[in-house]
Write an enzyme that holds these catalytic residues in place. Structure first.
Site, short mmCIF file in Angstrom:
data_model
loop_
_atom_site.label_atom_id
_atom_site.label_comp_id
_atom_site.label_asym_id
_atom_site.label_seq_id
_atom_site.Cartn_x
_atom_site.Cartn_y
_atom_site.Cartn_z
CB THR A 72 -1.09 0.00 1.28
OG1 THR A 72 -0.35 -0.42 2.42
CG2 THR A 72 -2.02 -0.74 1.10
CE LYS A 106 0.73 -3.44 3.09
NZ LYS A 106 0.11 -2.46 4.18
CB THR A 139 3.74 -7.37 10.19
OG1 THR A 139 3.95 -6.14 9.67
CG2 THR A 139 3.51 -8.47 9.04
CD GLU A 163 2.66 5.18 6.46
OE1 GLU A 163 1.64 4.69 5.82
OE2 GLU A 163 2.22 5.91 7.37
CG ASN A 186 0.10 8.41 7.98
OD1 ASN A 186 -0.49 7.50 8.01
ND2 ASN A 186 1.35 8.32 8.21
CB SER A 194 -5.90 12.55 -1.12
OG SER A 194 -5.94 13.46 0.10
#
Length: 408
Positions: A155, A181, A192, A279, A403, A408
């Site tokens: 993702t 992932k 995870t 991230e 985040n 969006s």
């Protein structure tokens, strides 16, 4: 950009497992977002799942199907929509997806385990999207498709995460290949975001589930990016038994320890890869706590440090603001901690000795340690023999941007 992590290569097929990917447009067009894994007859499966009380529909269905005892013949994995927070309609969607796959493969719906990741709270017609690409999936199943599957389950990840290991067992070559992932909403309480590990070893019965739990305790249960636990976490261990040797069924079998150690090595690589690709991450930070009275105490200190926004932003800025480390250690809930026994290192530089600044420490040494992409932090609590290690990353501007823009 992931910290010190390269795309997977030289991934080894696991006899008895075949994979295929397709573009089902679950949420976005132009990307492969659906993965099918088929398991040969005789494959045994163990799973661990999130302890988040808002369990996603596919988690509930996968748990139910596993507990039914029906041999697992397929996994179906979608990205883009988590099918979480979707109530009865979400459960129906997950069950329908299993029925759709089962009809194509000629097996019982309970033989299919569903997995989803992506946006929470959005309804989705998974069965409809799956049915449109099932012919493509079944036509392209191949034991060699681990790399494209690792990319298809991503993702917000920036890089696929997968690896292979081999070992000798009873004079036979055993293969272990896994993929995972995860990038944000990472503080697993069992596993995870999504992880799948396959081996051609004959690992069965109580030994299979125990091996998965042992591996998780030293890998996916020791990572954190942001302290948040997903609704969809799952880790699956599949043992096809295609290596022709007597099955390992009990943990006291002398072959259990080396086999589980090799599986744990794969799990640790995948877990650390998730943190390296956290991230917005620019630093990879192993935190090792020694000198505790219990491992639980060491973990409390480690996670308190790893979850401190002040510490994580200091690491992003390469600022050796070690007072933040002391503040986190002191607030970790070790109420009888004797601070004059504590020692702290950044890399090879000892910054704290006997609870105060080490007389030999220099700001230049601290800055040199913080300037690296990988910054080991070591703490000795000076109160016992217990130890624990976790892996985390820094907190950057990009974490907020990713985040803030996620839906969006």
């Amino acid at each position: 950009m992931a910290v010190g992590l390269l795309p997977p290569h030289d991934l080894l097929p696991v006899a008895g497992l075949r994979l295929a990917v397709a573009e089902a447009r679950v949420r976005y067009a132009g990307r492969r977002d659906l993965t099918l894994i088929t398991l040969a007859e005789g494959t045994e499966v163990a799973g661990v799942f999130t302890r988040n009380r808002f369990l996603a529909a596919p988690v509930l269905v996968a748990q139910r199907h596993l507990s039914a005892g029906t041999p697992v013949r397929a996994l179906i994995i979608n990205t883009g929509n988590a099918n979480a927070g979707t109530g009865a309609s979400g459960l129906q969607a997950a069950e329908d997806s299993c029925r759709t796959v089962a009809a194509a493969l000629g097996c019982a719906p309970e033989s299919v385990l569903p997995f989803s990741t992506g946006v929470i709270g959005e309804p989705v017609d998974l069965a409809g999207k799956i049915s449109t690409v099932l012919p493509t999936l079944t036509a392209h199943l191949d034991e060699k498709h681990w790399e494209i599957a690792a990319a298809a389950i991503m993702t917000t990840d920036t890089i696929p995460k997968a690896c292979s290991r081999q070992m000798d067992l009873d004079g036979q070559r055993v293969t272990i290949t896994g993929m995972a992932k995860g990038s944000g909403m990472i503080r697993p309480d069992m596993a995870t975001m999504l992880a799948y590990i396959g081996t051609d070893a004959a690992l069965q019965g109580p030994a299979l589930q125990q091996c998965l739990q042992d591996a998780m305790a030293q890998s996916f249960n020791r990572i954190t990016v942001d302290g948040d636990t997903s609704t969809n976490d799952a880790c699956i261990l599949m043992a096809t038994g295609r290596v022709l040797s007597p099955a390992v069924t009990q943990v006291d079998d002398p072959r259990y320890a080396p086999l589980c150690a090799a599986i744990t090595e794969v799990a640790q690589f995948l877990a650390q890869a998730i943190v390296r690709d956290g991230e917005g991450a620019s630093k990879f930070i192993p935190i090792h706590i020694a000198g505790g009275r219990t491992q639980e105490e060491c973990l409390r200190v480690a996670y308190r440090m790893a979850h401190s926004p002040l510490i994580k932003t200091a690491f992003f800025a390469s600022d050796p603001n070690w007072g933040r480390l002391l503040a986190a250690i002191g607030s970790a809930g070790v109420d009888d901690l004797e601070v004059d026994q504590v020692q702290v290192w950044l890399g090879d530089a000892r910054i704290v000795r006997d609870g105060a600044r080490d007389p030999d420490y220099t700001e230049a040494a601290g800055q040199a340690a913080m300037a690296q992409e990988e910054i080991p932090v070591r703490v000795d609590l000076g109160r016992g023999l217990a130890t624990a290690t976790i892996w985390t990353c820094d907190l950057s501007y990009d974490y907020v941007r990713i985040n803030a823009d996620y839906r969006s």
